[in-house]
Design a protein around this motif. Sequence first.
Motif, mmCIF file in Angstrom:
data_model
loop_
_atom_site.group_PDB
_atom_site.id
_atom_site.type_symbol
_atom_site.label_atom_id
_atom_site.label_comp_id
_atom_site.label_asym_id
_atom_site.label_seq_id
_atom_site.Cartn_x
_atom_site.Cartn_y
_atom_site.Cartn_z
ATOM 1 N N VAL A 220 -0.933 12.227 -8.015
ATOM 2 C CA VAL A 220 -2.632 11.807 -8.246
ATOM 3 C C VAL A 220 -2.823 10.631 -8.841
ATOM 4 O O VAL A 220 -1.905 9.957 -9.212
ATOM 5 N N THR A 221 -3.534 9.892 -8.226
ATOM 6 C CA THR A 221 -3.790 8.913 -8.252
ATOM 7 C C THR A 221 -5.257 8.245 -9.078
ATOM 8 O O THR A 221 -6.163 9.431 -8.595
ATOM 9 N N ASP A 222 -5.560 7.379 -10.078
ATOM 10 C CA ASP A 222 -6.896 6.730 -10.013
ATOM 11 C C ASP A 222 -7.370 6.221 -8.906
ATOM 12 O O ASP A 222 -6.667 5.841 -7.461
ATOM 13 N N VAL A 223 -7.936 5.095 -8.333
ATOM 14 C CA VAL A 223 -9.244 3.731 -8.095
ATOM 15 C C VAL A 223 -8.174 2.314 -7.738
ATOM 16 O O VAL A 223 -8.907 2.546 -9.088
ATOM 17 N N GLY A 224 -8.220 2.342 -6.971
ATOM 18 C CA GLY A 224 -7.434 0.401 -6.585
ATOM 19 C C GLY A 224 -6.429 0.298 -5.923
ATOM 20 O O GLY A 224 -5.823 0.795 -5.589
ATOM 21 N N GLN A 225 -5.752 -0.741 -6.469
ATOM 22 C CA GLN A 225 -4.905 -1.634 -5.757
ATOM 23 C C GLN A 225 -2.970 -0.090 -5.816
ATOM 24 O O GLN A 225 -2.860 0.349 -5.121
ATOM 25 N N HIS A 226 -3.541 0.098 -6.546
ATOM 26 C CA HIS A 226 -2.731 1.053 -7.348
ATOM 27 C C HIS A 226 -2.305 2.838 -6.013
ATOM 28 O O HIS A 226 -1.518 3.283 -5.716
ATOM 29 N N GLN A 227 -3.473 3.082 -6.400
ATOM 30 C CA GLN A 227 -4.249 3.627 -5.183
ATOM 31 C C GLN A 227 -3.662 3.545 -3.634
ATOM 32 O O GLN A 227 -2.820 4.698 -2.400
ATOM 33 N N MET A 228 -3.777 2.328 -3.523
ATOM 34 C CA MET A 228 -3.590 1.976 -1.811
ATOM 35 C C MET A 228 -2.355 1.487 -1.590
ATOM 36 O O MET A 228 -1.357 2.301 -0.717
ATOM 37 N N TRP A 229 -1.650 1.904 -2.273
ATOM 38 C CA TRP A 229 -0.132 1.148 -2.262
ATOM 39 C C TRP A 229 0.891 3.225 -2.148
ATOM 40 O O TRP A 229 0.995 2.952 -1.598
ATOM 41 N N ALA A 230 0.210 3.252 -3.495
ATOM 42 C CA ALA A 230 0.286 5.035 -3.145
ATOM 43 C C ALA A 230 0.082 5.411 -2.056
ATOM 44 O O ALA A 230 0.823 6.365 -1.501
ATOM 45 N N THR A 231 -0.848 5.447 -1.843
ATOM 46 C CA THR A 231 -1.425 5.908 -0.082
ATOM 47 C C THR A 231 -0.153 5.310 0.902
ATOM 48 O O THR A 231 0.352 6.685 2.466
ATOM 49 N N LYS B 275 -0.141 -10.701 -11.042
ATOM 50 C CA LYS B 275 -1.620 -9.867 -11.050
ATOM 51 C C LYS B 275 -1.853 -10.622 -9.446
ATOM 52 O O LYS B 275 -3.161 -10.585 -9.413
ATOM 53 N N ASP B 276 -1.116 -11.524 -8.850
ATOM 54 C CA ASP B 276 -1.245 -11.736 -6.954
ATOM 55 C C ASP B 276 -0.868 -10.149 -6.200
ATOM 56 O O ASP B 276 -0.631 -11.230 -5.482
ATOM 57 N N GLU B 277 -0.314 -9.192 -6.705
ATOM 58 C CA GLU B 277 0.261 -8.949 -5.486
ATOM 59 C C GLU B 277 -0.996 -8.340 -4.861
ATOM 60 O O GLU B 277 -1.743 -8.366 -5.493
ATOM 61 N N LYS B 278 -0.716 -8.313 -3.686
ATOM 62 C CA LYS B 278 -2.053 -7.767 -2.787
ATOM 63 C C LYS B 278 -1.983 -5.940 -2.145
ATOM 64 O O LYS B 278 -0.530 -6.421 -1.609
ATOM 65 N N VAL B 279 -2.282 -6.069 -1.546
ATOM 66 C CA VAL B 279 -2.790 -4.737 -0.940
ATOM 67 C C VAL B 279 -2.777 -4.957 0.919
ATOM 68 O O VAL B 279 -3.650 -5.815 0.936
ATOM 69 N N LEU B 280 -1.520 -5.670 1.670
ATOM 70 C CA LEU B 280 -2.182 -5.400 2.155
ATOM 71 C C LEU B 280 -1.235 -4.369 3.746
ATOM 72 O O LEU B 280 -0.634 -3.998 3.047
ATOM 73 N N PRO B 281 -1.461 -4.544 5.139
ATOM 74 C CA PRO B 281 -2.292 -5.046 5.233
ATOM 75 C C PRO B 281 -3.718 -4.890 4.699
ATOM 76 O O PRO B 281 -3.943 -3.812 3.790
ATOM 77 N N MET B 282 -5.018 -6.076 5.159
ATOM 78 C CA MET B 282 -6.561 -6.295 4.693
ATOM 79 C C MET B 282 -7.386 -5.724 5.901
ATOM 80 O O MET B 282 -7.088 -6.693 6.291
ATOM 81 N N ILE B 283 -8.127 -5.029 6.580
ATOM 82 C CA ILE B 283 -8.709 -4.888 7.136
ATOM 83 C C ILE B 283 -10.651 -5.679 6.713
ATOM 84 O O ILE B 283 -10.934 -4.643 5.777
ATOM 85 N N PRO B 284 -10.956 -6.841 6.314
ATOM 86 C CA PRO B 284 -12.838 -6.937 5.583
ATOM 87 C C PRO B 284 -13.166 -6.246 6.348
ATOM 88 O O PRO B 284 -13.410 -4.932 6.845
ATOM 89 N N ALA B 285 -14.534 -5.388 5.565
ATOM 90 C CA ALA B 285 -15.144 -4.853 5.838
ATOM 91 C C ALA B 285 -16.260 -5.045 6.559
ATOM 92 O O ALA B 285 -16.558 -6.302 6.898
#
Length: 554
Positions: A379-390, A534-544
Amino acid sequence: MVLTGADIFAEVLVEQGVETLFGYPGGAVLNLYDALYKYSGKIRHIMTAHEQGAAHAADGYARATGKTGVVLATSGPGATNLVTGIATAYMDSIPMVAITGNVGTSLIGRDSFQEVYIAGITMPITKHNFVVRKVDELADILRDAFRIAQTGRKGPVLVDIPKDVTGATAEFTPVKPQIPVYKTELDGQELARAAQVIGNARRPVIYFGGGVAASEAGEELYALAKKAEIPATYTMMAAGVLSYGDPLNLGLLGMHGCRTTNRAVNEADLVLAIGTRFSDRVALNTEKFAKNAAILQIDIDPSEVNKNVEVDYSLVGDVKQILQALLPLVKDAKHTEWMTQIQAWQAQDYRPKDDKYCIRPHQLIGKMCELAGPDALYVTDVGQHQMWATQYIRHVKPRSFLTSGGLGTMGFGYGAAIGAKLAVGESRPVIHITGDGSFHMNLNEACTAVSYELPVITVIFNNTVLGMVRQWQTAFYGKRYSSTDPHRKTNYVKLAEGFGAKGYHCETLDAFSAAFAEALKSKGPVWIECVIDKDEKVLPMIPAGGSIEDMIMD
């Protein structure tokens, strides 16, 4: 037999198969709670720290089981505290019945103490709302609420009950509950045309979403993919429907999907969109999405067809029923050249680098999956951790990855994890993955997990900032970090112990491995704080609003 409205409420819950109810008492629902006291042998009531936590717990219970989650709150602030949880369930089509008390009917409209028009407040975020005015209507209204929540496109229903209705009496006749059956009207010609379209495709892709999980149609979807050799990609709401590592599983699509997945949809000549709604996190640029493909959409909700993306063909109805009818009409096929091309793209996909001196998110999640085993429910919350988990959880089962997709509700995770744990019991470990920002929203539900001795393991990705917002500020706002570093000094180990839980602080992967192994043996809740850069990124990323040409890889 003649019963009070409160006893009718309890009798209908039992009749509808409700075994677990989440809530928080108050003046307007005292009669209902008195009935729950009498029915405690049949209905387990879970009292949370906050009504929002109760709503998320009912939601998590529903996501983990497919059953209707039930939440109860008093009038006024108790009812309004449910709003975020109801909206979360609505956006993700989760079956829930929210029951609120209200002031007596003679006091309604007089600005009475703890009076609020909750039916009006929640009208845009429910499938249907009921305000009960007469006690002899209560039983049928509650039955209708459960039926509506589960019929067609699932979702939350609210029932508001004034206090005098719960105290009044009426004749009650028990009814044997009937499982709601949604029967799809199948058109043979449309099915035959869809099968022909699939058969003519040379570069097909299946793109599926939460509707497949809601319909329990995973086997049928995989049978179609296997029979016609069609690679498949999914939204966050459908993680686990196709097993991790299957050659036909392309992985996540959209803003944080891999390059191969987005490229496959971009180059496809046919996209089968099944149980999904082309959200703006997937079809970021609707003019360019699947621009080379014909689109065949299958969805239970006709309002979703042509809503966000214009499609060429559509089949409206229950996904499972449509796939069962479609499968015999689809011919066996091989797409060797297409699969070879996809494999070549996959060899060039983005892969984060390992690091033995710090905790990298992909390594942390990999170790978590290794130790928790294939039966774990995340179960996840919402944010970077959510996308890494996905991205990195080795999803192998439906209903094993619970997250707030449409509304993106920070604070969803702890309540939902509690609901999920009560649903699955001791048979499966429940892992709550959160960030320090999300966790501060509803960490008060730790007292619920402690009180009921629920061994929910909370893994906190602590980068000390609001990571996803900060990532956007880095990429698009010239590194102007406005209000994304809250400068919190929370000591998670001491705070966990203050609640009566266990706490661990980890700065290396080895420390996490040891803490997590201990947590798996625990009889109560455990928090594991993991220090992330704190500089870890969720990648890849397509801008909105972008397309694959705009993908950011580093």
